[in-house]
Design a protein around this motif. Sequence first.
Motif, PDB file in Angstrom:
ATOM      1  N   ALA A  72       8.268   0.469   5.790  1.00  0.00           N
ATOM      2  CA  ALA A  72       9.584   1.079   5.585  1.00  0.00           C
ATOM      3  C   ALA A  72      10.440   0.255   4.629  1.00  0.00           C
ATOM      4  O   ALA A  72      11.248   0.791   3.884  1.00  0.00           O
ATOM      5  CB  ALA A  72      10.317   1.228   6.927  1.00  0.00           C
ATOM      6  N   VAL A  73      10.243  -1.073   4.637  1.00  0.00           N
ATOM      7  CA  VAL A  73      11.120  -1.978   3.886  1.00  0.00           C
ATOM      8  C   VAL A  73      10.742  -2.092   2.418  1.00  0.00           C
ATOM      9  O   VAL A  73      11.570  -1.872   1.514  1.00  0.00           O
ATOM     10  CB  VAL A  73      11.107  -3.377   4.541  1.00  0.00           C
ATOM     11  CG1 VAL A  73      11.961  -4.354   3.724  1.00  0.00           C
ATOM     12  CG2 VAL A  73      11.608  -3.299   5.971  1.00  0.00           C
ATOM     13  N   LEU A  74       9.494  -2.450   2.135  1.00  0.00           N
ATOM     14  CA  LEU A  74       9.104  -2.749   0.758  1.00  0.00           C
ATOM     15  C   LEU A  74       9.086  -1.523  -0.158  1.00  0.00           C
ATOM     16  O   LEU A  74       9.431  -1.650  -1.345  1.00  0.00           O
ATOM     17  CB  LEU A  74       7.756  -3.460   0.740  1.00  0.00           C
ATOM     18  CG  LEU A  74       7.782  -4.859   1.375  1.00  0.00           C
ATOM     19  CD1 LEU A  74       6.417  -5.507   1.313  1.00  0.00           C
ATOM     20  CD2 LEU A  74       8.814  -5.737   0.685  1.00  0.00           C
ATOM     21  N   PRO A  75       8.704  -0.320   0.321  1.00  0.00           N
ATOM     22  CA  PRO A  75       8.844   0.844  -0.562  1.00  0.00           C
ATOM     23  C   PRO A  75      10.294   1.093  -0.985  1.00  0.00           C
ATOM     24  O   PRO A  75      10.548   1.482  -2.126  1.00  0.00           O
ATOM     25  CB  PRO A  75       8.311   1.998   0.302  1.00  0.00           C
ATOM     26  CG  PRO A  75       7.342   1.346   1.216  1.00  0.00           C
ATOM     27  CD  PRO A  75       7.960   0.018   1.549  1.00  0.00           C
ATOM     28  N   LEU A  76      11.218   0.829  -0.057  1.00  0.00           N
ATOM     29  CA  LEU A  76      12.633   0.974  -0.411  1.00  0.00           C
ATOM     30  C   LEU A  76      13.022  -0.028  -1.487  1.00  0.00           C
ATOM     31  O   LEU A  76      13.713   0.309  -2.456  1.00  0.00           O
ATOM     32  CB  LEU A  76      13.500   0.783   0.839  1.00  0.00           C
ATOM     33  CG  LEU A  76      15.016   0.925   0.642  1.00  0.00           C
ATOM     34  CD1 LEU A  76      15.367   2.332   0.191  1.00  0.00           C
ATOM     35  CD2 LEU A  76      15.743   0.597   1.951  1.00  0.00           C
ATOM     36  N   ALA A  77      12.550  -1.264  -1.351  1.00  0.00           N
ATOM     37  CA  ALA A  77      12.836  -2.284  -2.361  1.00  0.00           C
ATOM     38  C   ALA A  77      12.195  -1.926  -3.702  1.00  0.00           C
ATOM     39  O   ALA A  77      12.811  -2.101  -4.765  1.00  0.00           O
ATOM     40  CB  ALA A  77      12.329  -3.647  -1.881  1.00  0.00           C
ATOM     41  N   THR A  78      10.979  -1.397  -3.659  1.00  0.00           N
ATOM     42  CA  THR A  78      10.289  -0.996  -4.889  1.00  0.00           C
ATOM     43  C   THR A  78      11.028   0.142  -5.578  1.00  0.00           C
ATOM     44  O   THR A  78      11.205   0.141  -6.804  1.00  0.00           O
ATOM     45  CB  THR A  78       8.845  -0.566  -4.575  1.00  0.00           C
ATOM     46  OG1 THR A  78       8.168  -1.636  -3.915  1.00  0.00           O
ATOM     47  CG2 THR A  78       8.091  -0.207  -5.845  1.00  0.00           C
ATOM     48  N   GLY A  79      11.491   1.123  -4.795  1.00  0.00           N
ATOM     49  CA  GLY A  79      12.259   2.224  -5.367  1.00  0.00           C
ATOM     50  C   GLY A  79      13.572   1.764  -5.959  1.00  0.00           C
ATOM     51  O   GLY A  79      13.997   2.246  -7.015  1.00  0.00           O
ATOM     52  N   THR A  80      14.214   0.805  -5.293  1.00  0.00           N
ATOM     53  CA  THR A  80      15.480   0.264  -5.800  1.00  0.00           C
ATOM     54  C   THR A  80      15.268  -0.427  -7.138  1.00  0.00           C
ATOM     55  O   THR A  80      16.060  -0.266  -8.075  1.00  0.00           O
ATOM     56  CB  THR A  80      16.078  -0.731  -4.787  1.00  0.00           C
ATOM     57  OG1 THR A  80      16.315  -0.054  -3.550  1.00  0.00           O
ATOM     58  CG2 THR A  80      17.391  -1.311  -5.307  1.00  0.00           C
ATOM     59  N   LEU A  81      14.180  -1.206  -7.250  1.00  0.00           N
ATOM     60  CA  LEU A  81      13.879  -1.875  -8.517  1.00  0.00           C
ATOM     61  C   LEU A  81      13.555  -0.859  -9.606  1.00  0.00           C
ATOM     62  O   LEU A  81      13.957  -1.022 -10.770  1.00  0.00           O
ATOM     63  CB  LEU A  81      12.708  -2.842  -8.326  1.00  0.00           C
ATOM     64  CG  LEU A  81      12.265  -3.631  -9.563  1.00  0.00           C
ATOM     65  CD1 LEU A  81      13.432  -4.420 -10.148  1.00  0.00           C
ATOM     66  CD2 LEU A  81      11.101  -4.566  -9.208  1.00  0.00           C
ATOM     67  N   ALA A  82      12.856   0.214  -9.244  1.00  0.00           N
ATOM     68  CA  ALA A  82      12.540   1.258 -10.223  1.00  0.00           C
ATOM     69  C   ALA A  82      13.816   1.934 -10.725  1.00  0.00           C
ATOM     70  O   ALA A  82      13.964   2.195 -11.932  1.00  0.00           O
ATOM     71  CB  ALA A  82      11.609   2.284  -9.605  1.00  0.00           C
ATOM     72  N   GLU A  87       0.822  -1.210   0.000  1.00  0.00           N
ATOM     73  CA  GLU A  87       0.000   0.000   0.000  1.00  0.00           C
ATOM     74  C   GLU A  87       0.859   1.264   0.000  1.00  0.00           C
ATOM     75  O   GLU A  87       0.618   2.201  -0.777  1.00  0.00           O
ATOM     76  CB  GLU A  87      -0.917   0.007   1.222  1.00  0.00           C
ATOM     77  CG  GLU A  87      -1.837   1.229   1.274  1.00  0.00           C
ATOM     78  CD  GLU A  87      -2.740   1.210   2.490  1.00  0.00           C
ATOM     79  OE1 GLU A  87      -3.961   1.311   2.319  1.00  0.00           O
ATOM     80  OE2 GLU A  87      -2.203   1.084   3.609  1.00  0.00           O
ATOM     81  N   VAL A  88       1.887   1.285   0.849  1.00  0.00           N
ATOM     82  CA  VAL A  88       2.755   2.461   0.922  1.00  0.00           C
ATOM     83  C   VAL A  88       3.580   2.596  -0.357  1.00  0.00           C
ATOM     84  O   VAL A  88       3.824   3.704  -0.843  1.00  0.00           O
ATOM     85  CB  VAL A  88       3.659   2.385   2.170  1.00  0.00           C
ATOM     86  CG1 VAL A  88       4.666   3.528   2.190  1.00  0.00           C
ATOM     87  CG2 VAL A  88       2.813   2.415   3.437  1.00  0.00           C
ATOM     88  N   SER A  89       4.028   1.467  -0.931  1.00  0.00           N
ATOM     89  CA  SER A  89       4.812   1.509  -2.174  1.00  0.00           C
ATOM     90  C   SER A  89       4.018   2.153  -3.301  1.00  0.00           C
ATOM     91  O   SER A  89       4.512   3.048  -4.004  1.00  0.00           O
ATOM     92  CB  SER A  89       5.232   0.092  -2.589  1.00  0.00           C
ATOM     93  OG  SER A  89       6.106  -0.481  -1.645  1.00  0.00           O
ATOM     94  N   ILE A  90       2.772   1.713  -3.483  1.00  0.00           N
ATOM     95  CA  ILE A  90       1.942   2.280  -4.547  1.00  0.00           C
ATOM     96  C   ILE A  90       1.653   3.744  -4.269  1.00  0.00           C
ATOM     97  O   ILE A  90       1.738   4.594  -5.170  1.00  0.00           O
ATOM     98  CB  ILE A  90       0.632   1.476  -4.689  1.00  0.00           C
ATOM     99  CG1 ILE A  90       0.943   0.078  -5.208  1.00  0.00           C
ATOM    100  CG2 ILE A  90      -0.333   2.184  -5.639  1.00  0.00           C
ATOM    101  CD1 ILE A  90      -0.258  -0.842  -5.248  1.00  0.00           C
ATOM    102  N   GLY A  91       1.323   4.066  -3.014  1.00  0.00           N
ATOM    103  CA  GLY A  91       1.061   5.457  -2.666  1.00  0.00           C
ATOM    104  C   GLY A  91       2.250   6.363  -2.933  1.00  0.00           C
ATOM    105  O   GLY A  91       2.094   7.506  -3.363  1.00  0.00           O
ATOM    106  N   SER A  92       3.453   5.832  -2.706  1.00  0.00           N
ATOM    107  CA  SER A  92       4.666   6.624  -2.921  1.00  0.00           C
ATOM    108  C   SER A  92       4.971   6.828  -4.400  1.00  0.00           C
ATOM    109  O   SER A  92       5.651   7.787  -4.771  1.00  0.00           O
ATOM    110  CB  SER A  92       5.864   5.936  -2.246  1.00  0.00           C
ATOM    111  OG  SER A  92       5.655   5.811  -0.856  1.00  0.00           O
ATOM    112  N   LEU A  93       4.489   5.923  -5.251  1.00  0.00           N
ATOM    113  CA  LEU A  93       4.778   5.998  -6.688  1.00  0.00           C
ATOM    114  C   LEU A  93       3.723   6.758  -7.485  1.00  0.00           C
ATOM    115  O   LEU A  93       3.958   7.112  -8.648  1.00  0.00           O
ATOM    116  CB  LEU A  93       4.893   4.586  -7.276  1.00  0.00           C
ATOM    117  CG  LEU A  93       6.103   3.740  -6.884  1.00  0.00           C
ATOM    118  CD1 LEU A  93       6.001   2.368  -7.519  1.00  0.00           C
ATOM    119  CD2 LEU A  93       7.401   4.415  -7.300  1.00  0.00           C
TER     120      LEU A  93
END
Length: 474
Positions: free
Chosen positions: A427-437, A305-311
Amino acid sequence: MHIDAAKPTQDADDIATKGVNAPDLQVFVFALFFIFGGITSLNDVIIPKLKELFTLTYTQAMLVQFCFFTAYLLIGIPGAALVKRIGYMRGAVAGLVTMLVGCLLFIPASSTATYALFLFALFILAAGVVLVQIVANPLISLLGKAETASSRLTFAQAFNSLGTTIFPYAGAIIILGSLSKISASDLTGAALDAYRTAESGAIVRGYLGLAVALAVVAAAVWLFRNRLPHDANAAKDKPLVGATRYLAGLALAALGAVVAVEVQAWIGLVLILLAPVIWLYGNDLMQRPRFALGALCIFLYVGAEVSIGSLIVNYLKQPGVMNLDITSAGKMIPFYWGGAMIGRFVGSAVLRVVNPGKVLAGVAVGAVSLIMISSYTTGSVAGYSLLAVGLMNAIMFPTIFSLACEGLGARAADGSGIINVAIFGGAVLPLATGTLADASGSLTLALLIPVTCYVVICAFGVYAARPAPQYADA
């Protein structure tokens, strides 16, 4: 109508079968959900303000979210122990007072114009939010029949979403009102220090108003401290984690934070993630498949949820999607969170008549489908498909929580503490999502991480559609 705040109204046997008959307490719990949801969403307002005041990079500015969500990792375990010792209502007061202290810490942070103090104040504020959430989630499940717990918790979460909608709007007016008048990057020396002190005063005014409101709510809850006959201290003889093990994990988390800042972010993050492994290794609750999978799914859900919201803003800005400017893209964010709010009100009714596990599996499939539609289309269809994932997210947290904790009985406070640790996924998965992006150069490809999360959540929904096993300590 007169309410005796100190007098329990039911015996323990009646509570075990029917739950606590205390509709007046539900009002307080709904207020708690509204407050901690709203305060959490204010981070979205604080980040651009502090980024401009201290001329921060995006990585430095995102320390706001990291510090906030780290409180879930560090406070979840001792928070559960505290609630078990003092009970649900007193635990709520402790959380509200801690949040109040966090609000007041913005005063020295502003007067010294020190970014680190702002982060510390946010951590203390988040610690109080964690305590309140440890209380609120199992308490709303307790205030009624067990078979309708998912429905009640979903309805309560709708007030959480209402807070996430209202607080940022008010915060933007109070805190961001003067942001565009002058830029800190144009100032130096004493002028810069004076500007930072003056402008951060807007943050202080906003959080002082919150402090007053928190004091009023804390006083009201304190009056009802003996109102609940079935309390969390029933399991005080079973500590969730021993002091030595907790301190060892805490030391590892602190080392990970240093490594993340000074050496390599991903290495530090791995060390931090080892802390809950040390805390929970061999824990009997984690040996119960239904609960362990539920805790994992909370980690994955919050992270997705936070990953999508951040993107969302950057995703909608893409020429192949909606090609919006940053301001217009930002105005689309309420559709994402507003969908969650609407979905929770609707979901609370649906969950009364449909098996919660099946509903969870269905909305997880819906989330995956919407992301795939967004990935393989363009224009408004691509943009609104991703925004609609918020509607699918609506019932996930309360339903996962209720399904995971079903049958825990007196161990509900322990379960809530562990699940609050799992919120560290934000805190963890948004960082991983950003790294993949960054590595792939594609925001669409980065969405594979949330898709994976939703697939696991779907599997849990299918598994948890069966009745929960009963344990001797329930």
